[in-house]
Design a protein around this motif. Structure first.
Motif, mmCIF file in Angstrom:
data_model
loop_
_atom_site.group_PDB
_atom_site.id
_atom_site.type_symbol
_atom_site.label_atom_id
_atom_site.label_comp_id
_atom_site.label_asym_id
_atom_site.label_seq_id
_atom_site.Cartn_x
_atom_site.Cartn_y
_atom_site.Cartn_z
ATOM 1 N N THR A 289 0.917 -1.327 -0.034
ATOM 2 C CA THR A 289 -0.239 0.222 0.010
ATOM 3 C C THR A 289 0.988 1.415 -0.012
ATOM 4 O OG1 THR A 289 -1.695 -1.279 1.377
ATOM 5 C CG2 THR A 289 -1.856 1.228 1.082
ATOM 6 N N VAL A 290 1.930 1.278 0.859
ATOM 7 C CA VAL A 290 2.979 2.389 1.027
ATOM 8 C C VAL A 290 3.226 2.764 -0.663
ATOM 9 C CG1 VAL A 290 4.928 3.178 1.811
ATOM 10 C CG2 VAL A 290 3.159 2.369 3.373
ATOM 11 N N LEU A 291 4.099 1.720 -1.257
ATOM 12 C CA LEU A 291 4.497 1.625 -2.465
ATOM 13 C C LEU A 291 3.631 2.282 -3.519
ATOM 14 C CD1 LEU A 291 6.819 -1.577 -2.389
ATOM 15 C CD2 LEU A 291 7.610 0.884 -2.192
ATOM 16 N N GLU A 292 2.360 1.656 -3.439
ATOM 17 C CA GLU A 292 1.302 1.946 -4.340
ATOM 18 C C GLU A 292 1.015 3.586 -4.558
ATOM 19 O OE1 GLU A 292 -3.256 0.749 -5.744
ATOM 20 O OE2 GLU A 292 -2.219 -0.195 -3.966
ATOM 21 N N TRP A 293 0.755 3.916 -3.136
ATOM 22 C CA TRP A 293 0.267 5.467 -3.088
ATOM 23 C C TRP A 293 1.605 6.278 -2.769
ATOM 24 C CZ3 TRP A 293 -4.382 6.826 -4.615
ATOM 25 C CH2 TRP A 293 -5.399 5.442 -4.272
ATOM 26 N N GLY A 294 2.632 5.594 -2.243
ATOM 27 C CA GLY A 294 3.870 6.425 -2.074
ATOM 28 C C GLY A 294 4.461 7.416 -3.262
ATOM 29 N N PHE A 295 4.353 6.634 -4.593
ATOM 30 C CA PHE A 295 5.172 7.324 -5.455
ATOM 31 C C PHE A 295 4.231 8.376 -6.041
ATOM 32 C CE2 PHE A 295 7.030 3.183 -5.996
ATOM 33 C CZ PHE A 295 8.340 3.576 -5.966
ATOM 34 N N LEU A 296 2.826 8.477 -5.916
ATOM 35 C CA LEU A 296 1.970 9.489 -6.136
ATOM 36 C C LEU A 296 2.408 10.775 -5.293
ATOM 37 C CD1 LEU A 296 -0.307 10.781 -7.974
ATOM 38 C CD2 LEU A 296 -1.852 9.758 -6.320
ATOM 39 N N ALA A 297 2.427 10.317 -3.949
ATOM 40 C CA ALA A 297 2.740 11.417 -2.908
ATOM 41 C C ALA A 297 4.161 12.054 -3.231
ATOM 42 C CB ALA A 297 2.799 10.979 -1.609
#
Length: 273
Positions: free
Chosen positions: A72-80
């Motif tokens: 989950t962190v990797l999935e949304w982290g790159f957008l952040a």
């Protein structure tokens, strides 16, 4: 038979194409690291590596919940990352357009450290005695590029005379922060983030609040000379230390102001920027 078929398919053209493909990928990564070097984004890369290692370990040990959290962190982290570090990406495109990614500067050896400290102490003694306000930031591991870009480029050797002249009142460069990068004066009149801490005394001015502010968001070491009292203060690790003597300041310079090793011939990512 399968092995023979494999070698038959490895033509010279295919080998050359694969090599070129790998070189392009590595070159793009090199440019990316070159752009991020000297900014807070480089610290983010260390965090990403930690997450990737943690995800691999959790998957290896079949830690289902932990693996899902990392995913989950990797999935949304790159957008952040794209949103938070938009200025760095914009600067990267600007530097690519100017061709400034390939520039590098040289630096003196560590043997000059004593002379540079003496010059700095001499200038600060002069300014403290005459109550000339000064704000000097020393770059450490966390780059200060985003703050130096708000100031006036100097890129000059450190001398006590130059330090004093820059902070003389009513001169174009006296207001704002001087940023020291390695053994060079990088910029003057740079803007720093102001701390919002309630622990800072109301009697202290903008210089002290800016010094604490930069120490809260980076690992920089900062020296402040008060315009009202001539007292010397330093900040690091988000803390303010007031009324520092020149001997104490020299000891702090030995600890916090470290000269970087000489740049390798030809420059590159590991050369001083």
């Amino acid at each position: 038979m399968q092995t023979e078929s494999l070698f038959e398919n490895l033509t010279t053209a295919n080998i050359i194409t694969s090599i070129v493909d790998l070189l392009i990928v590595w070159y793009v990564l090199y440019l990316l690291l070159t752009v991020l070097k000297g900014t807070k984004a480089i610290q983010l890369i260390k965090g990403i590596i930690f997450i990737l290692v943690g995800r691999a370990l959790s998957n290896f040990f079949n830690l289902t919940t932990t693996t899902e959290i990392f995913d989950t962190v990797l999935e949304w982290g790159f957008l952040a990352i794209i949103v938070i570090f938009q200025p760095e990406f914009r600067r990267a495109l600007e530097q690519l357009g100017r061709g400034s990614l390939f520039r590098s500067n040289s630096t003196n050896g560590a043997g000059e450290h004593d002379k540079l400290r003496e010059a700095m102490i001499k200038a600060i003694r002069y300014m403290a005695k005459r109550r000339i306000g000064a704000l000097i930031v020393f770059e450490k591991d966390t780059g200060l590029k985003e703050y130096s870009e708000t100031g006036i480029p100097i890129d000059a050797n450190i001398t006590s005379e130059l330090l004093i002249n820059i902070f003389i009142p009513n001169t174009p460069l006296h207001d704002g922060a001087m940023i020291i990068s390695g053994d060079k004066i990088d910029t003057a009149a740079s803007y720093l983030p102001l701390s919002e801490s309630n622990k800072i005394a109301k009697s202290l001015g903008t210089r002290h609040r800016a010094a604490v502010g930069i120490s809260e968001v980076t690992d920089a070491f900062t020296v402040v000379v008060s315009e009202e009292t001539g007292n010397i203060s330093v900040t690091y690790s988000g803390k303010l230390f007031k009324e520092i003597s020149l001997d104490e300041l020299d000891d702090l310079f030995k600890k916090h102001w470290t000269m970087l090793p000489p740049a390798k011939e030809g420059g590159g990512f590991f050369a001083r920027k």
